[in-house]
Design a protein around this motif. Structure first.
Motif, PDB file in Angstrom:
ATOM      1  N   LEU A 150      73.288  19.453  82.059  1.00 30.00           N
ATOM      2  CA  LEU A 150      72.890  18.911  83.862  1.00 30.00           C
ATOM      3  C   LEU A 150      73.485  20.189  84.658  1.00 30.00           C
ATOM      4  N   GLU A 151      73.436  21.094  85.216  1.00 27.78           N
ATOM      5  CA  GLU A 151      74.106  22.066  86.137  1.00 27.78           C
ATOM      6  C   GLU A 151      75.602  22.008  86.784  1.00 27.78           C
ATOM      7  N   GLU A 152      76.637  22.158  86.988  1.00 26.61           N
ATOM      8  CA  GLU A 152      77.558  21.537  87.709  1.00 26.61           C
ATOM      9  C   GLU A 152      77.625  21.453  89.626  1.00 26.61           C
ATOM     10  N   ASN A 153      76.117  22.124  89.494  1.00 23.74           N
ATOM     11  CA  ASN A 153      75.702  21.930  90.629  1.00 23.74           C
ATOM     12  C   ASN A 153      75.568  20.335  91.540  1.00 23.74           C
ATOM     13  N   ASP A 154      74.613  19.448  89.643  1.00 24.08           N
ATOM     14  CA  ASP A 154      73.967  18.287  89.973  1.00 24.08           C
ATOM     15  C   ASP A 154      75.227  16.866  89.584  1.00 24.08           C
ATOM     16  N   ILE A 155      76.143  17.959  89.656  1.00 21.22           N
ATOM     17  CA  ILE A 155      76.949  17.090  89.957  1.00 21.22           C
ATOM     18  C   ILE A 155      76.889  15.836  90.778  1.00 21.22           C
ATOM     19  N   PRO A 156      77.079  14.520  90.839  1.00 23.73           N
ATOM     20  CA  PRO A 156      76.780  13.501  91.695  1.00 23.73           C
ATOM     21  C   PRO A 156      77.720  14.057  93.040  1.00 23.73           C
ATOM     22  N   LYS A 157      77.324  13.605  94.488  1.00 24.23           N
ATOM     23  CA  LYS A 157      77.546  14.349  94.778  1.00 24.23           C
ATOM     24  C   LYS A 157      78.649  12.134  96.166  1.00 24.23           C
ATOM     25  N   GLN A 158      77.691  11.656  95.343  1.00 23.13           N
ATOM     26  CA  GLN A 158      78.548  10.172  95.842  1.00 23.13           C
ATOM     27  C   GLN A 158      78.644   9.035  94.926  1.00 23.13           C
ATOM     28  N   TRP A 159      79.795   8.206  95.274  1.00 18.61           N
ATOM     29  CA  TRP A 159      79.664   7.520  94.283  1.00 18.61           C
ATOM     30  C   TRP A 159      78.651   6.301  94.646  1.00 18.61           C
ATOM     31  N   TYR A 160      78.369   5.196  94.129  1.00 16.54           N
ATOM     32  CA  TYR A 160      77.569   3.965  94.273  1.00 16.54           C
ATOM     33  C   TYR A 160      78.108   2.652  93.936  1.00 16.54           C
ATOM     34  N   ASP A 206      85.296  17.142  98.082  1.00 16.56           N
ATOM     35  CA  ASP A 206      85.333  18.281  97.494  1.00 16.56           C
ATOM     36  C   ASP A 206      85.984  18.594  96.477  1.00 16.56           C
ATOM     37  N   GLU A 207      87.045  18.013  96.701  1.00 16.87           N
ATOM     38  CA  GLU A 207      88.313  18.994  95.813  1.00 16.87           C
ATOM     39  C   GLU A 207      87.998  17.795  94.341  1.00 16.87           C
ATOM     40  N   VAL A 208      87.794  16.785  94.538  1.00 10.98           N
ATOM     41  CA  VAL A 208      87.848  15.811  93.895  1.00 10.98           C
ATOM     42  C   VAL A 208      86.454  16.473  93.202  1.00 10.98           C
ATOM     43  N   ARG A 209      86.070  16.622  93.150  1.00 12.44           N
ATOM     44  CA  ARG A 209      84.140  17.544  92.767  1.00 12.44           C
ATOM     45  C   ARG A 209      85.309  18.764  91.903  1.00 12.44           C
ATOM     46  N   PRO A 242      79.168  17.704  84.347  1.00 13.22           N
ATOM     47  CA  PRO A 242      78.537  17.220  83.929  1.00 13.22           C
ATOM     48  C   PRO A 242      78.746  16.643  83.158  1.00 13.22           C
ATOM     49  N   SER A 243      78.999  15.527  82.680  1.00 11.90           N
ATOM     50  CA  SER A 243      79.228  15.354  80.320  1.00 11.90           C
ATOM     51  C   SER A 243      77.555  15.365  79.832  1.00 11.90           C
ATOM     52  N   PRO A 244      77.799  15.617  78.740  1.00  7.13           N
ATOM     53  CA  PRO A 244      76.396  15.636  78.080  1.00  7.13           C
ATOM     54  C   PRO A 244      75.542  14.399  78.126  1.00  7.13           C
ATOM     55  N   LEU A 245      74.254  14.114  77.438  1.00  5.85           N
ATOM     56  CA  LEU A 245      73.257  12.857  76.886  1.00  5.85           C
ATOM     57  C   LEU A 245      73.128  13.357  75.661  1.00  5.85           C
ATOM     58  N   THR A 288      80.490   5.205  88.427  1.00  8.52           N
ATOM     59  CA  THR A 288      79.470   5.455  88.543  1.00  8.52           C
ATOM     60  C   THR A 288      79.087   6.476  88.391  1.00  8.52           C
ATOM     61  N   ILE A 289      79.655   7.597  88.375  1.00 11.20           N
ATOM     62  CA  ILE A 289      78.985   9.110  88.141  1.00 11.20           C
ATOM     63  C   ILE A 289      79.143   9.237  87.210  1.00 11.20           C
ATOM     64  N   ILE A 290      79.536   8.057  86.473  1.00 10.48           N
ATOM     65  CA  ILE A 290      78.745   8.527  85.230  1.00 10.48           C
ATOM     66  C   ILE A 290      77.692   8.155  84.957  1.00 10.48           C
ATOM     67  N   GLY A 291      76.805   6.281  85.493  1.00 15.23           N
ATOM     68  CA  GLY A 291      75.820   5.960  85.359  1.00 15.23           C
ATOM     69  C   GLY A 291      74.861   6.675  86.627  1.00 15.23           C
ATOM     70  N   GLU A 292      75.305   7.330  87.233  1.00 14.72           N
ATOM     71  CA  GLU A 292      74.492   8.345  88.289  1.00 14.72           C
ATOM     72  C   GLU A 292      74.077   9.451  87.550  1.00 14.72           C
ATOM     73  N   GLU A 293      74.817  10.606  86.726  1.00 19.19           N
ATOM     74  CA  GLU A 293      74.620  11.435  85.994  1.00 19.19           C
ATOM     75  C   GLU A 293      73.625  11.092  85.049  1.00 19.19           C
ATOM     76  N   MET A 294      73.882   9.787  84.430  1.00 16.19           N
ATOM     77  CA  MET A 294      72.971   9.726  83.604  1.00 16.19           C
ATOM     78  C   MET A 294      71.102   9.361  84.086  1.00 16.19           C
ATOM     79  N   LYS A 295      71.282   8.749  85.278  1.00 12.24           N
ATOM     80  CA  LYS A 295      69.773   8.883  85.837  1.00 12.24           C
ATOM     81  C   LYS A 295      69.240   9.870  85.781  1.00 12.24           C
ATOM     82  N   LYS A 296      70.059  10.829  86.233  1.00  8.88           N
ATOM     83  CA  LYS A 296      69.342  12.123  86.666  1.00  8.88           C
ATOM     84  C   LYS A 296      69.384  13.299  85.006  1.00  8.88           C
ATOM     85  N   GLN A 297      69.546  12.454  83.859  1.00  3.81           N
ATOM     86  CA  GLN A 297      69.357  13.144  82.613  1.00  3.81           C
ATOM     87  C   GLN A 297      67.983  12.328  82.079  1.00  3.81           C
TER      88      GLN A 297
END
Length: 465
Positions: free
Chosen positions: A20-30, A80-83, A91-94, A251-260
């Motif tokens: 994913l692109e850096e802009n695709d880092i989730p903005k919310q935790w689930y 934003d500071e955390v992101r 984002p980490s690769p799948l 949950t940022i892991i799973g949220e990224e995985m779903k996008k991937q």
């Protein structure tokens, strides 16, 4: 997949890694608490056995994290500071494990979410960065914690250095001895690291009186860290797994995985992760569990994997128990082997905890996931095959999830099923090479925790009406 044009010929190439692109880092935790069919059983005061409130946690946690601990909101905004710090490695690769598939001769597709790209080399900084941030916002000067294999301790050392907070780590003795370079990594980021139990705390001194040669446990190290935080006004405590807010951050892991997976028009049939306290597994799996709960994807299999030497989910009882060894923490409703549990000194040090995340345990109790357990040797067999096919040397903890993924892929081969399997590959094994050395020299010993000891431990649990 990608399409390459050569004259009049089109070649279709399957993606090896989905990035994913850096802009695709989730903005919310689930937050799965919003979707549970039945609410989570509340933590209880260890003395009165009454439900605790936010005020009971304020002596060791910042209010920003306490609010997340009890929140029922489905999504919580990532600061934003955390992101911005996440952008160092997220984002980490799948990855698609094609060479492993070919070695197994399976029709299944195997993917893995690779968290070994973070500076500390695991998934742990997903929460460590967030916890350090909320402590910094409230002016906390020092954070104290425990660590098993050293992954959480190194993640917190990395994160506190970013926010200019002091850090002290109580590292389980057997891991302190087995994994000296984890200690060096923590010290490189400015943390103090001690082999637990120590003579620095009252509970540590008592534990050493009982057994001067103890190999230690996460429960013991937690007791030491909590004692220090509770008795020093300038010090807070940080936990690397189990608690709701830690699971939330992961949950940022799973949220990224779903996008991937969406980007390649795929959805996994089987989601696998290793479990020690539960943050890695829950972080990867909970966004997919949500789809089971809602009925959108009811047939997805969610599988937690643990060692037979510490079979919390597969042999433990669903009871209220302390999170530490001496009863300083609140009572948590979870699958437990008993807070007095002292595990064998297996090499998967991060999977040696007597309990598990109450949220993860609730999900299992409600029937939305299953659990399996393995011996050490077969886990290292899987890790050796993975390094020979995919190249990466993975942590012994992550190798448990890999072993299950391989087993499911072989079942697909036997049944001629083209299922999609994904496992949470939680970290690299570069600091675990002594364990691999023992494996290659046939020095890895299997150990299965005796049922008799589990029953003895259950007799010492508090009775909650």
């Amino acid at each position: 997949m990608c399409y390459f044009q050569y004259a009049e010929e089109i070649e279709v190439i399957e993606m090896k890694k989905i990035i994913l692109e850096e802009n695709d880092i989730p903005k919310q935790w689930y937050n799965i608490q919003a979707d549970l069919p039945n609410p989570l059983d509340p933590p209880l005061n260890p003395k009165t056995h009454e439900p605790i409130g936010p005020g009971d946690l304020s002596a060791i946690f910042p209010m920003g994290l306490i609010k997340q601990e009890v929140s029922q909101e489905r999504y919580i905004t990532i600061p934003d500071e955390v992101r911005e710090i996440y952008r160092i490695w997220r984002p980490s690769p799948l990855y698609r494990a094609e060479r492993l598939e070919k070695a197994l001769k399976t029709p299944a597709k195997i993917y893995y979410k690779w968290e070994g790209v973070s500076p500390p080399g695991s998934h742990k900084p997903n929460s460590a960065v967030a916890q350090a941030y909320y402590n910094m916002k409230e002016g906390v000067e020092k954070i104290v914690t425990e660590t098993g294999a050293g992954q959480w301790g190194s993640a917190l050392a990395f994160s506190t250095k970013i926010f200019d907070i002091k850090c002290r780590v109580y590292m389980v003795k057997c891991s302190y001895d087995q994994k000296p370079y984890r200690r060096v990594l923590m010290e490189n980021w400015g943390a103090e690291v001690f082999s637990s139990p120590t003579n620095l705390t009252n509970v540590g001194k008592e534990m050493l009186k009982k057994d001067p040669n103890t190999s230690g446990s996460l429960g013991m190290a937690i007791s030491e860290a909590v004692e220090e935080a509770a008795t020093h006004d300038d010090t807070n405590y940080a936990l690397g797994s189990v608690l709701n807010h830690v699971v939330l951050h992961q949950t940022i892991i799973g949220e990224e995985m779903k996008k991937q997976f969406e980007s390649i028009d795929t959805y996994p049939d089987i989601v696998v992760g290793c479990v020690g306290g539960g943050s890695n597994f829950a972080g990867a799996a909970f966004p997919f569990v949500r789809d089971k709960i809602t009925g959108e994807k009811p047939d997805t299999r969610i599988i937690a994997v643990e060692p037979l030497a510490c079979p919390t989910l597969t042999k433990g009882q669903y009871r209220y128990d302390f999170g530490d060894s001496v009863g300083l923490t609140p009572l948590l409703k979870m699958y437990t082997l008993g807070h007095n549990f002292v595990p064998a000194a297996i090499h998967a040090g991060g999977l040696r905890y007597h309990g598990d995340s109450p949220l993860l345990c609730k999900v299992k109790k409600e029937g939305f996931m299953d659990a399996v357990a393995y011996h050490q040797k077969e886990v290292f067999d899987a890790a050796a095959l993975f390094s020979k096919t995919e190249g990466f040397v993975v942590a012994p903890e992550a190798a448990h999830a890999l072993k299950a993924a391989i087993d499911f892929a072989l079942m697909c081969k036997q049944n001629n099923e083209e299922k999609t399997i994904v496992f949470a590959n939680s970290g690299h094994g570069h600091f675990d090479l002594s364990a691999y050395d023992a494996y290659h020299n046939n020095q890895i010993q299997d150990y299965e925790y005796p049922e008799k000891l589990i029953q003895q431990a259950m007799a010492e649990l508090p009775e909650i009406n």
